[in-house]
Scaffold this motif. Sequence first.
Motif: not given
Length: 247
Positions: A191-213
Amino acid sequence: MHKKSNFTVLPYGAIFFDMELKDKVVVITGASKGLGRELAQTFTKEGAKVVISARSEKELQEVAEELGALAIAADVTKENDVESLARDVVREYGRIDIWINNAGAWIPHGPIEELDMKRVHDMMEVNLFGTMYGSRVALIQMRKQNGGMIINILSTSALEGRSGSSGYCASKYAAVGFTKSLRKETKDSGITVISIYPGGMQTNLFDEEKPEDIDKYMQPSFVVERIVQNLQQREPKEELIIRRPSK
Ligand SMILES: NC(=O)c1ccc[n+]([C@@H]2O[C@H](COP(=O)([O-])OP(=O)(O)OC[C@H]3O[C@@H](n4cnc5c(N)ncnc54)[C@H](OP(=O)(O)O)[C@@H]3O)[C@@H](O)[C@H]2O)c1
């Protein structure tokens, strides 16, 4: 080197995922939007049998129809939901090759002393416990199959503390600790376990308050490309950091 089911067994015991995604059974949580949806789209295009999950049934069903995936609603903060998701997938396809713990929550930035701790708890339920529940059910099935891959979507917020984001960072750091331990516990198991560390992405995660940039953030499709490229390496990186390319 010999083949063992859908996985390649290397002489020294480590088992890495075949680059061929066709017919792999892939479960993706939080796949009605954002990164999860983009992952589902790419995996279905590659011919995988993709199961998408999220809480909102209607939205999920629409996405499933559009992508040609199977929709199974589940709230990752409810262990019973996650267990029944895994059961349903195995009933339908007989196995789970890749399980992606992607569902995530975020709260707007604020100083520690002003954080709404109820919201921090709720976020922890999704980002930490959701990842733990998903990993456990996937692991139980993958141990029976002697192989599989668990991919946990973490964040660059789990690499450095961030002012204003202590709750989110804490939830992702906790998920990192869990994931690193999971990798140690599954060593030499196929069993392989992969960790993904993304930086900021343009998604609905920030619907409540969008970061300025936010317009400088990555498109989720760019991140998915990097994730899939990694899977297609003979020895995928177990820890993959994906930041926006510097100009
Ligand atoms: N966007 C970024 O900048 C960024 C950066 C680094 C890491 N990440 C991580 O990437 C992952 C995906 O985030 P995203 O940006 O694609 O977010 P998103 O666009 O907000 O999508 C989140 C998905 O998770 C689902 N979800 C939320 N709570 C859930 C729950 N309790 N149970 C099941 N599903 C749930 C949502 O659907 P329902 O609401 O219908 O359940 C949705 O499908 C998260 O783990 C996030 O922390 C994001």
